[in-house]
Design a protein around this motif. Structure first.
Motif, PDB file in Angstrom:
ATOM      1  N   ASP A   5       0.855  -1.188   0.000  1.00  0.00           N
ATOM      2  CA  ASP A   5       0.000   0.000   0.000  1.00  0.00           C
ATOM      3  C   ASP A   5       0.895   1.242   0.000  1.00  0.00           C
ATOM      4  O   ASP A   5       1.680   1.465   0.917  1.00  0.00           O
ATOM      5  CB  ASP A   5      -0.900  -0.012   1.226  1.00  0.00           C
ATOM      6  CG  ASP A   5      -1.893   1.159   1.225  1.00  0.00           C
ATOM      7  OD1 ASP A   5      -1.878   1.940   0.254  1.00  0.00           O
ATOM      8  OD2 ASP A   5      -2.665   1.282   2.200  1.00  0.00           O
ATOM      9  N   THR A   6       0.780   2.096  -1.062  1.00  0.00           N
ATOM     10  CA  THR A   6       1.608   3.295  -1.182  1.00  0.00           C
ATOM     11  C   THR A   6       0.836   4.571  -0.867  1.00  0.00           C
ATOM     12  O   THR A   6       1.277   5.662  -1.196  1.00  0.00           O
ATOM     13  CB  THR A   6       2.177   3.403  -2.602  1.00  0.00           C
ATOM     14  OG1 THR A   6       1.090   3.522  -3.521  1.00  0.00           O
ATOM     15  CG2 THR A   6       3.013   2.194  -2.946  1.00  0.00           C
ATOM     16  N   LYS A   7      -0.330   4.439  -0.216  1.00  0.00           N
ATOM     17  CA  LYS A   7      -1.204   5.556   0.168  1.00  0.00           C
ATOM     18  C   LYS A   7      -1.897   6.197  -1.032  1.00  0.00           C
ATOM     19  O   LYS A   7      -2.882   6.893  -0.877  1.00  0.00           O
ATOM     20  CB  LYS A   7      -0.426   6.615   0.952  1.00  0.00           C
ATOM     21  CG  LYS A   7       0.083   6.108   2.287  1.00  0.00           C
ATOM     22  CD  LYS A   7       0.759   7.217   3.070  1.00  0.00           C
ATOM     23  CE  LYS A   7       1.280   6.692   4.400  1.00  0.00           C
ATOM     24  NZ  LYS A   7       1.920   7.743   5.208  1.00  0.00           N
ATOM     25  N   THR A   8      -1.360   6.012  -2.234  1.00  0.00           N
ATOM     26  CA  THR A   8      -2.048   6.488  -3.438  1.00  0.00           C
ATOM     27  C   THR A   8      -2.470   5.302  -4.291  1.00  0.00           C
ATOM     28  O   THR A   8      -2.720   5.434  -5.475  1.00  0.00           O
ATOM     29  CB  THR A   8      -1.117   7.407  -4.245  1.00  0.00           C
ATOM     30  OG1 THR A   8       0.061   6.689  -4.598  1.00  0.00           O
ATOM     31  CG2 THR A   8      -0.747   8.644  -3.456  1.00  0.00           C
ATOM     32  N   GLY A   9      -2.488   4.128  -3.685  1.00  0.00           N
ATOM     33  CA  GLY A   9      -2.847   2.915  -4.395  1.00  0.00           C
ATOM     34  C   GLY A   9      -1.936   1.787  -3.983  1.00  0.00           C
ATOM     35  O   GLY A   9      -1.117   1.915  -3.066  1.00  0.00           O
ATOM     36  N   PHE A  10      -2.116   0.658  -4.641  1.00  0.00           N
ATOM     37  CA  PHE A  10      -1.305  -0.509  -4.343  1.00  0.00           C
ATOM     38  C   PHE A  10      -0.361  -0.790  -5.503  1.00  0.00           C
ATOM     39  O   PHE A  10      -0.679  -0.540  -6.664  1.00  0.00           O
ATOM     40  CB  PHE A  10      -2.209  -1.729  -4.083  1.00  0.00           C
ATOM     41  CG  PHE A  10      -3.002  -1.623  -2.808  1.00  0.00           C
ATOM     42  CD1 PHE A  10      -2.496  -2.123  -1.622  1.00  0.00           C
ATOM     43  CD2 PHE A  10      -4.256  -1.014  -2.803  1.00  0.00           C
ATOM     44  CE1 PHE A  10      -3.230  -2.023  -0.449  1.00  0.00           C
ATOM     45  CE2 PHE A  10      -4.983  -0.909  -1.625  1.00  0.00           C
ATOM     46  CZ  PHE A  10      -4.472  -1.406  -0.450  1.00  0.00           C
ATOM     47  N   THR A  11       0.775  -1.386  -5.156  1.00  0.00           N
ATOM     48  CA  THR A  11       1.734  -1.783  -6.180  1.00  0.00           C
ATOM     49  C   THR A  11       2.403  -3.073  -5.770  1.00  0.00           C
ATOM     50  O   THR A  11       2.490  -3.396  -4.570  1.00  0.00           O
ATOM     51  CB  THR A  11       2.801  -0.688  -6.400  1.00  0.00           C
ATOM     52  OG1 THR A  11       3.635  -1.066  -7.481  1.00  0.00           O
ATOM     53  CG2 THR A  11       3.662  -0.491  -5.164  1.00  0.00           C
ATOM     54  N   ALA A  12       2.819  -3.842  -6.752  1.00  0.00           N
ATOM     55  CA  ALA A  12       3.459  -5.129  -6.480  1.00  0.00           C
ATOM     56  C   ALA A  12       4.967  -4.970  -6.575  1.00  0.00           C
ATOM     57  O   ALA A  12       5.473  -4.358  -7.520  1.00  0.00           O
ATOM     58  CB  ALA A  12       2.975  -6.181  -7.476  1.00  0.00           C
ATOM     59  N   ILE A  13       5.664  -5.556  -5.584  1.00  0.00           N
ATOM     60  CA  ILE A  13       7.124  -5.503  -5.589  1.00  0.00           C
ATOM     61  C   ILE A  13       7.692  -6.884  -5.333  1.00  0.00           C
ATOM     62  O   ILE A  13       7.023  -7.745  -4.742  1.00  0.00           O
ATOM     63  CB  ILE A  13       7.670  -4.521  -4.536  1.00  0.00           C
ATOM     64  CG1 ILE A  13       7.336  -5.008  -3.135  1.00  0.00           C
ATOM     65  CG2 ILE A  13       7.158  -3.121  -4.776  1.00  0.00           C
ATOM     66  CD1 ILE A  13       8.037  -4.243  -2.051  1.00  0.00           C
ATOM     67  N   VAL A  14       8.916  -7.118  -5.804  1.00  0.00           N
ATOM     68  CA  VAL A  14       9.619  -8.376  -5.568  1.00  0.00           C
ATOM     69  C   VAL A  14      10.508  -8.202  -4.343  1.00  0.00           C
ATOM     70  O   VAL A  14      11.345  -7.291  -4.299  1.00  0.00           O
ATOM     71  CB  VAL A  14      10.452  -8.788  -6.789  1.00  0.00           C
ATOM     72  CG1 VAL A  14      11.264 -10.043  -6.488  1.00  0.00           C
ATOM     73  CG2 VAL A  14       9.565  -9.026  -7.991  1.00  0.00           C
ATOM     74  N   ASN A  15      10.322  -9.107  -3.366  1.00  0.00           N
ATOM     75  CA  ASN A  15      11.094  -9.027  -2.133  1.00  0.00           C
ATOM     76  C   ASN A  15      11.939 -10.282  -2.000  1.00  0.00           C
ATOM     77  O   ASN A  15      11.438 -11.405  -2.179  1.00  0.00           O
ATOM     78  CB  ASN A  15      10.156  -8.886  -0.939  1.00  0.00           C
ATOM     79  CG  ASN A  15      10.927  -8.602   0.342  1.00  0.00           C
ATOM     80  OD1 ASN A  15      12.058  -8.143   0.306  1.00  0.00           O
ATOM     81  ND2 ASN A  15      10.315  -8.896   1.478  1.00  0.00           N
ATOM     82  N   ALA A  16      13.239 -10.131  -1.715  1.00  0.00           N
ATOM     83  CA  ALA A  16      14.128 -11.278  -1.494  1.00  0.00           C
ATOM     84  C   ALA A  16      13.936 -11.766  -0.075  1.00  0.00           C
ATOM     85  O   ALA A  16      14.251 -11.060   0.878  1.00  0.00           O
ATOM     86  CB  ALA A  16      15.573 -10.880  -1.743  1.00  0.00           C
ATOM     87  N   THR A  17      13.408 -12.988   0.046  1.00  0.00           N
ATOM     88  CA  THR A  17      13.138 -13.531   1.390  1.00  0.00           C
ATOM     89  C   THR A  17      14.319 -14.300   1.942  1.00  0.00           C
ATOM     90  O   THR A  17      14.463 -14.421   3.159  1.00  0.00           O
ATOM     91  CB  THR A  17      11.900 -14.426   1.345  1.00  0.00           C
ATOM     92  OG1 THR A  17      12.132 -15.487   0.401  1.00  0.00           O
ATOM     93  CG2 THR A  17      10.677 -13.625   0.925  1.00  0.00           C
ATOM     94  N   ASP A  18      15.129 -14.869   1.090  1.00  0.00           N
ATOM     95  CA  ASP A  18      16.304 -15.599   1.560  1.00  0.00           C
ATOM     96  C   ASP A  18      17.399 -15.465   0.507  1.00  0.00           C
ATOM     97  O   ASP A  18      17.182 -15.772  -0.669  1.00  0.00           O
ATOM     98  CB  ASP A  18      15.966 -17.071   1.797  1.00  0.00           C
ATOM     99  CG  ASP A  18      17.129 -17.808   2.458  1.00  0.00           C
ATOM    100  OD1 ASP A  18      17.930 -17.147   3.151  1.00  0.00           O
ATOM    101  OD2 ASP A  18      17.242 -19.031   2.272  1.00  0.00           O
ATOM    102  N   VAL A  19      18.600 -15.011   0.924  1.00  0.00           N
ATOM    103  CA  VAL A  19      19.723 -14.794   0.017  1.00  0.00           C
ATOM    104  C   VAL A  19      20.901 -15.629   0.484  1.00  0.00           C
ATOM    105  O   VAL A  19      21.236 -15.633   1.674  1.00  0.00           O
ATOM    106  CB  VAL A  19      20.106 -13.300  -0.046  1.00  0.00           C
ATOM    107  CG1 VAL A  19      21.338 -13.111  -0.922  1.00  0.00           C
ATOM    108  CG2 VAL A  19      18.946 -12.471  -0.568  1.00  0.00           C
ATOM    109  N   SER A  20      21.510 -16.371  -0.447  1.00  0.00           N
ATOM    110  CA  SER A  20      22.682 -17.191  -0.151  1.00  0.00           C
ATOM    111  C   SER A  20      23.805 -16.819  -1.116  1.00  0.00           C
ATOM    112  O   SER A  20      23.610 -16.073  -2.079  1.00  0.00           O
ATOM    113  CB  SER A  20      22.341 -18.684  -0.281  1.00  0.00           C
ATOM    114  OG  SER A  20      21.297 -19.051   0.597  1.00  0.00           O
ATOM    115  N   CYS A  21      24.987 -17.374  -0.848  1.00  0.00           N
ATOM    116  CA  CYS A  21      26.147 -17.127  -1.703  1.00  0.00           C
ATOM    117  C   CYS A  21      26.312 -18.290  -2.670  1.00  0.00           C
ATOM    118  O   CYS A  21      26.215 -19.462  -2.266  1.00  0.00           O
ATOM    119  CB  CYS A  21      27.425 -16.979  -0.870  1.00  0.00           C
ATOM    120  SG  CYS A  21      27.396 -15.567   0.260  1.00  0.00           S
ATOM    121  N   GLU A  22      26.586 -17.978  -3.917  1.00  0.00           N
ATOM    122  CA  GLU A  22      26.771 -19.001  -4.936  1.00  0.00           C
ATOM    123  C   GLU A  22      28.256 -19.129  -5.255  1.00  0.00           C
ATOM    124  O   GLU A  22      28.930 -18.141  -5.561  1.00  0.00           O
ATOM    125  CB  GLU A  22      25.989 -18.632  -6.191  1.00  0.00           C
ATOM    126  CG  GLU A  22      26.049 -19.707  -7.265  1.00  0.00           C
ATOM    127  CD  GLU A  22      25.189 -19.379  -8.468  1.00  0.00           C
ATOM    128  OE1 GLU A  22      25.247 -20.135  -9.458  1.00  0.00           O
ATOM    129  OE2 GLU A  22      24.468 -18.359  -8.423  1.00  0.00           O
TER     130      GLU A  22
END
Length: 737
Positions: A643-660
Motif C-alpha cells: 500500500d503506497t497511500k495512493t494505491g497498491f503496487t506489487a514488488i519483488v522481495n528477497a526472502t532468503d539470500v545465499s552465496c553461490e
C-alpha cells in the motif's frame, strides 16, 4: 662556449673520409682487362681518366688525381669546417678564437690554437686577462674545455665610486653596507648600525653628553683639576663636561684602550683619516699619521693643590698640568673625514687653522677655554700642537665640539624618522626621503581612523540605522600644501547586509527584484519589490507562463495589491507518469507488464496517481502473482502487494539470500574450503536491497595434496619451499637447498 665537440667532429670526419696515407702515398687499383689500351684509376667502384681530379663527398677537402698506369694520389689536403675547406698548415679565426689545420701521420684535422673571450664593447681578450665592467672585475677563464667569463670581484657603485663587498659607509644620516647576494653586489641600508671608533690608544675631551658608547669596554674616564690666577674665560656655550670656573678648571677625559674580544666590536669600523685636527696621546705613542706635541699650564700652586682622578692621557700631573697631543696636518679641513656619527664628541683644532675639521654627518662649533696666568707665568708649547695662543701670561686653547645631525623627518610628536624609513602616523604610512637637500615625508598609502580602526584610502563602508544606511568613504583632500585624509558621507541608501546600496540600485533575491527608494516625507530609505516571479524548484517562472513537469501542466499566477506581490503555482492540466516516461490523462486505463491501472485524481485535487486494479510482479519476462514465491539460483523471492497511500503496487522481495560458489549455495556465515583457501558467505541488508559477497578468511598454498599456510615452509627432495603472499597472489617459492 665549448670547442671539444667541434674538435672531435673534425677528427671523426677525417677518419671516415680520408684513406690512411703516408706523406707520399700512391694507390694502385689495376682493372681487369677492360681498360686496355689505357688504364684508368678506380676508387670506390668509380673510374677516373688520367689527369682527372676528384674528391669524396664525405671528405671534400682531400683532392685526388689520376696518373699514368692507373695509380692516383692526394694532391691537396685540408680540413672541412663549417662548409669551407682550410688547407693543411693554414689558420683562420672565428670571433675571438683561432683554429689551425694540422696533418699528423695519417690524419688531417683542425684544432683550437688560441681562445679568447668577447667583450660586450667589442674586441677580444686572451685567457687569464681581466677587465673592469662598472664595479665588477671579470676574467676570461678556461673551465675544463669551455671558455667562460667569470666575475672575480664585485662592488657597489656609489656616487661615482666603487665600494668593496662588506664595506660600510654613511651619507651623514643612514649607514649602508655593500653586500654580496648571489654573486651580485647590492647596497643595503642598515637601521641602528653602530660605528666603531678607530683602534688604538688615545684620548679625547669628554663632552656633556658623555663618552662614546660604541664599545663601552674599551673606554675609561679620568679628570684633572688645576688652578689659575682667578680670571679664567670660556666660550658661551661651553659644552665640555667637567667643571670650569674663573678660579679653576677640571678637564674630564675619555680614554680609549684596546680589547682582544673582536666579537663585541661593531661591523662598521672607522679610521683616522687625512685632515687637520688633534687628539690627546695615550701610552707614549701616537696613531699612524699623527705627530707629537706638548702644551703645559703654569698652575697657581699657591691657591690649592691640583687633583687628578681615574685614567689620564699622557702628560705631567705633578707640579704642573701638561698634556701631550697627537696632531696631523696632511689634508684640508674641508675634506670630510668619517668618524662615528651616533654621539657628540670633541676634537682639537689644529694650530694655524681657523675652522674645524669637517666630519661627515656632524655639525660642529668652535669653543675655547682661556687659562688665566700672570706676566710671569711660564706656559710651555712645543711640537705639532692644537690651536693655542699665549698672550700676557694667558693660555687660550681652541677645540671643536661635534654634534650629531638631526637626520630624517620630524613627525608631529617631534620624533625623528630616519631617511628611507616608513612610519604610520594616524593611519597614514609615510616615508622619509631626501629631496633637493631636504628631508621630507612622502605619503606611501593613506587611510582614515574610524572607530579605532584604519580604513584604507578609497575604501567604502556603511553606517546603518535600521533599513536606512549611509555610505562613507575615505578620501584624500588637499589643503594648500598639506595632504589629509577625511571621511566623506554619501547619500542615504538601503542596507543590503554589510553593503549600502544607493537610491535607485536594484537587488535580486530569490525570485524578487527590489529597488532602493527614498521617502521624500520621512527622508528614510527602504527596498521595495518592483517585480516578482513564481519560485519553482531551482528556477523562477514569470507571471502567466505555463510549463510541464512530470505529466502535469502548471501556470504562474501573480496577484499585485498595493505594492504587495502574492504568487501561486496552479496545476491546469493533470496526468499520470507510468515510470517509463509515458504520460496519461486522468481517467485513462493503463496497461503495463503484469499490471492494469487507471489514472486518477485525488478528491482534493492535490495528488495524481495510477490506481492498480490488477497486478503482479515482473520477473525475467514473466509475471508472478501476488504472494507467489520462487527460487532463482541460490535466492528465494516473493511477490508482495504494498500500500503506497495512493494505491497498491506489487514488488519483488528477497526472502532468503545465499552465496553461490561453483554451482553450490552457501547460507549466511557459512565457511568452506576450495584448493587450500577458506571462504565465508557474507549477506548484508539495506533499506531496499539485499547484497551478498564471498570473503576470503584464510590463505594457504597447495603442495602435492597438502595445504601450506602463508609463511610456512616444507621440504621435499632436499628443497625447502615457502608459501608467500605477493600482492594478491599466492606463490610457493623454493627458499633454500
Amino acid at each position: 662556449m665549448c670547442y671539444v665537440l667541434i674538435f672531435v667532429f673534425a677528427i671523426i670526419t677525417v677518419i671516415h673520409s680520408a684513406p690512411k696515407l703516408a706523406t707520399k702515398t700512391t694507390f694502385w687499383d689495376i682493372p681487369t682487362g677492360h681498360c686496355d689500351p689505357v688504364c684508368s684509376c678506380q676508387m670506390d667502384g668509380l673510374y677516373y681518366s688520367e689527369g682527372e681530379q676528384w674528391a669524396k663527398p664525405e671528405d671534400p677537402c682531400t683532392i685526388y688525381k689520376c696518373f699514368k698506369n692507373g695509380f692516383y694520389e692526394p694532391v691537396q689536403k685540408g680540413c672541412w669546417y663549417k662548409e669551407q675547406c682550410h688547407m693543411v698548415n693554414s689558420t683562420w679565426s672565428e670571433g675571438c678564437h683561432t683554429f689551425s689545420c694540422t696533418e699528423n701521420a695519417d690524419f688531417v684535422y683542425y684544432k683550437l690554437k688560441e681562445a679568447g673571450c668577447s667583450l660586450a664593447t667589442g674586441g677580444c681578450l686572451p685567457v687569464g686577462a681581466r677587465w673592469d665592467d662598472g664595479c665588477d672585475v671579470l676574467e676570461c677563464q678556461l673551465d675544463g674545455e669551455c671558455l667562460k667569463t667569470k666575475k672575480v670581484r664585485t662592488g657597489c657603485a656609489v656616487q661615482g665610486t666603487c665600494k668593496r663587498i662588506d664595506s660600510y659607509w654613511h651619507d651623514g644620516c643612514t649607514v649602508y653596507m655593500c653586500a654580496n647576494e648571489s654573486n651580485s653586489a647590492v647596497t643595503r641600508s642598515l637601521a641602528n648600525e653602530l660605528m666603531q671608533w678607530p683602534d688604538g690608544n688615545y684620548a679625547i675631551l669628554k663632552p656633556q653628553s658623555g663618552c662614546p658608547s660604541d664599545v663601552p669596554q674599551v673606554w675609561s674616564e679620568g679628570s684633572r683639576k688645576h688652578y689659575s690666577a682667578g680670571r679664567n674665560i670660556f666660550s658661551k656655550p661651553l659644552t665640555l663636561a667637567g667643571n670650569y670656573t674663573e678660579e679653576f678648571m677640571r678637564h674630564d677625559f675619555c680614554i680609549h684602550g684596546t680589547t682582544s674580544n673582536s666579537a663585541m666590536l661593531p661591523r662598521y669600523k672607522t679610521y683616522w683619516e687625512q685632515g687637520s685636527y688633534c687628539i690627546l696621546r695615550r701610552n707614549g705613542i701616537c696613531p699612524r699619521g699623527f705627530s707629537d706635541g706638548y702644551i703645559s699650564f703654569d698652575d697657581n700652586k699657591a691657591k690649592s693643590k691640583s687633583v687628578s682622578t681615574g685614567v689620564l692621557p699622557d702628560g705631567d700631573f705633578m707640579t704642573k698640568t701638561g698634556l701631550y697631543f697627537c696632531c696631523r696636518k696632511d689634508g684640508s679641513v674641508l675634506n670630510e673625514i668619517v668618524l662615528p656619527k651616533d654621539e657628540n664628541f670633541v676634537l682639537f683644532m689644529q694650530n694655524g687653522e681657523t675652522e674645524c675639521q669637517t666630519v661627515r654627518g656632524m655639525s660642529h662649533s668652535v669653543e675655547f677655554v682661556t687659562f688665566d696666568g700672570t706676566a710671569k707665568s711660564k706656559h710651555e708649547k712645543r711640537g705639532l700642537t692644537p690651536s693655542a695662543k699665549i698672550i700676557d701670561g694667558d693660555l687660550t686653547l681652541n677645540f671643536c665640539h661635534y654634534k650629531t645631525m638631526e637626520c630624517g623627518c620630524s613627525d608631529p610628536s617631534g620624533e625623528f624618522v630616519a631617511v628611507n624609513t616608513e612610519k604610520e602616523i594616524n593611519c597614514v604610512i609615510k616615508k622619509c626621503i631626501s629631496e633637493m637637500g631636504m628631508k621630507i615625508f612622502k605619503i606611501v598609502s593613506g587611510g582614515c581612523l574610524v572607530n579605532g580602526k584604519c580604513q584604507p584610502e578609497g575604501s567604502r563602508w556603511s553606517v546603518n540605522h535600521g533599513e536606512t544606511c549611509r555610505s562613507q568613504t575615505c578620501e584624500r583632500v588637499f589643503a594648500g600644501p598639506v595632504t589629509m585624509f577625511e571621511v566623506k558621507d554619501g547619500f542615504p541608501g538601503c542596507r543590503d547586509g554589510a553593503v549600502c546600496k544607493n537610491v535607485g540600485e536594484e537587488i535580486y533575491r530569490g525570485c524578487y527584484t527590489s529597488r532602493c527608494t527614498s521617502d521624500p516625507v520621512t527622508n528614510t530609505t527602504a527596498f521595495k519589490v518592483i517585480k516578482a516571479d513564481c519560485p519553482w524548484l531551482d528556477s523562477c517562472k514569470a507571471p502567466n507562463t505555463t510549463w510541464e513537469y512530470n505529466c502535469m501542466t502548471y501556470r504562474c499566477d501573480m496577484n499585485v495589491n498595493g505594492g504587495h506581490y502574492q504568487w501561486n503555482v496552479l496545476p491546469i492540466k493533470y496526468g499520470c507518469n507510468d515510470g517509463n516516461g509515458n504520460c496519461y490523462e486522468v481517467g485513462t486505463n493503463v496497461s503495463g507488464q503484469c499490471f492494469d491501472a487507471v489514472c486518477r485524481l485525488s478528491e482534493n485535487k492535490t495528488v495524481v496517481y495510477l490506481d492498480v486494479t490488477k497486478g503482479g510482479c515482473a520477473w525475467k519476462d514473466t509475471c508472478k502473482t501476488v504472494n507467489a514465491t520462487w527460487k532463482d539460483g541460490c535466492h528465494d523471492f516473493k511477490c508482495e502487494w504494498i500500500d503506497t497511500k495512493t494505491g497498491f503496487t506489487a514488488i519483488v522481495n528477497a526472502t532468503d539470500v545465499s552465496c553461490e560458489w561453483n554451482n553450490t549455495c552457501y547460507k549466511q556465515d557459512d565457511v568452506w574450503s576450495d584448493r587450500c583457501i577458506d571462504y565465508k558467505c557474507i549477506v548484508t541488508r539495506e533499506a531496499d536491497a539485499v547484497n551478498w559477497s564471498v570473503q576470503t578468511v584464510r590463505l594457504a598454498c597447495s603442495f602435492k595434496g597438502k595445504c601450506l599456510a602463508v609463511g610456512k615452509e616444507i621440504t621435499k627432495n632436499c628443497v625447502t619451499y615457502k608459501c608467500n603472499l605477493k600482492g594478491d597472489q599466492l606463490r610457493l617459492d623454493p627458499n633454500k637447498q
